[in-house]
Write an enzyme that holds these catalytic residues in place. Sequence first.
Site, PDB file in Angstrom:
ATOM      1  N   THR A 166       0.827  -1.209   0.000  1.00  0.00           N
ATOM      2  CA  THR A 166       0.000   0.000   0.000  1.00  0.00           C
ATOM      3  C   THR A 166       0.859   1.255   0.000  1.00  0.00           C
ATOM      4  O   THR A 166       0.402   2.317  -0.406  1.00  0.00           O
ATOM      5  CB  THR A 166      -0.900   0.028   1.257  1.00  0.00           C
ATOM      6  N   ASP A 168       9.368   0.836   5.110  1.00  0.00           N
ATOM      7  CA  ASP A 168      10.432   0.216   5.904  1.00  0.00           C
ATOM      8  C   ASP A 168      11.274   1.279   6.607  1.00  0.00           C
ATOM      9  O   ASP A 168      11.631   1.158   7.780  1.00  0.00           O
ATOM     10  CB  ASP A 168      11.351  -0.632   5.019  1.00  0.00           C
TER      11      ASP A 168
HETATM   12  C1  GLA Z   1       8.953  -4.033   0.663  1.00  0.00           C
HETATM   13  C2  GLA Z   1       9.171  -2.560   0.338  1.00  0.00           C
HETATM   14  C3  GLA Z   1       8.169  -1.678   1.068  1.00  0.00           C
HETATM   15  C4  GLA Z   1       6.738  -2.175   0.850  1.00  0.00           C
HETATM   16  C5  GLA Z   1       6.648  -3.671   1.095  1.00  0.00           C
HETATM   17  C6  GLA Z   1       5.291  -4.221   0.732  1.00  0.00           C
HETATM   18  O1  GLA Z   1       9.226  -4.269   2.014  1.00  0.00           O
HETATM   19  O2  GLA Z   1      10.475  -2.184   0.697  1.00  0.00           O
HETATM   20  O3  GLA Z   1       8.300  -0.343   0.666  1.00  0.00           O
HETATM   21  O4  GLA Z   1       6.283  -1.833  -0.428  1.00  0.00           O
HETATM   22  O5  GLA Z   1       7.621  -4.389   0.358  1.00  0.00           O
HETATM   23  O6  GLA Z   1       4.318  -3.702   1.581  1.00  0.00           O
END
Ligand code: GLA
Length: 381
Positions: free
Chosen positions: A34, A171
């Site tokens: 998202t 993250d």
């Molecule tokens: C990875 C990406 C995040 C996010 C997730 C899915 O962890 O680094 O930015 O898009 O996938 O939610």
Amino acid sequence: MNARVRQEFERIHGHAPEGLWAAPGRINLIGEHTDYNDGFALPMALPQTAVLAARRRADGLLRLHSAQGDGRVTELRVADLAPGAVPGWARYPAGVVWALRERGLPVGGADLHVDSAVPAGAGLSSSAALECAVAVAYEELYGLGLGRPELARVAQYAENAFAGVPCGVMDQMASVCCAEGSALHLDSRSLEVRQVPFDLAGHGLRLLVLDTRVKHDLADGAYAALRAGCERAARLLGLPALRDLGEAELPGALGRLPAGLVPLVRHVVTENARVTRAVDSLTAGEPEALGPLLTEGHASLRDDYGVSCPETDLAVEAANAAGALGARMTGGGFGGSVIALVPAAATADITTAVTTAFTQAGFHPPTPLEATPSQGATRLA
Ligand code: GLA
């Protein structure tokens, strides 16, 4: 850990560090895929961190060493940093320094040594932990006056434009903004955050993380393709981003999209709604109500978004069959980790049940760890 990192820094670089910083890995409770749709997520920081010792250098050199690396020091000239030029783990710290300079900030070189307890390749954001440790250290050492969300944007830019991974901002926001005892309600558009108290122990619950130790190769290309699909769907619907589509408008919108984009949009819209429901449950002091939302979210990632895999599906199924309140893959997918919300007393039985199911299926048993909502990036010394 702190004493070891300091000692190693002195052994490698020949002088004492100016300080020690730590930035954690994360799990995401709900709100997957998202963030790059300007939507919502609910991550929390893990107790496992990347610990960084750092000292500024006046000669424009960046000298990087990792306890998890091959023992060699990577030496780079800050002025020469360029996307694509740095291979391996060093592209994350170097990318942050590059990204700060791209913003026109007056940063120079440094000696760095990092020791990370965040498992790599487990979908627990070990690269974000590394980036964010460097970002907070540089912020303080060079007195940059950047707020936490800006540091997360810098770290994300490093990963996007320097390391070439088209990730969203979740993250990095989790790693710099999380607070102990809380999950982080993140608005990926405004970068507004709210700390949502998440009291597991008080409700007799635990959050189990099962690292399947599987990383499927298609991950990077597939992630970029999914992101592009979502952006195309938003354009076709005349919206800035899929975040701007509510659950009530979903049926009408799906009818205006090519068949291939329908499941992507359905996942993103229902997933944003699950974040709201999860936040409401935690706010009401009912963390056990998260369980069914986790399992629903997993089904959506598996059936609509297509990012689960046999190992994560089996971990979810086996954990739920053995008494978990709910479970789902966490992170980008195509392998990585599964989280399971479990009654504390059943933790060992559920772990054993998943291990047995994996052995029977011919998979390597997953590595379990326990997640407690921990604090975001911080200075240690
Ligand atoms: C990875 C990406 C995040 C996010 C997730 C899915 O962890 O680094 O930015 O898009 O996938 O939610």
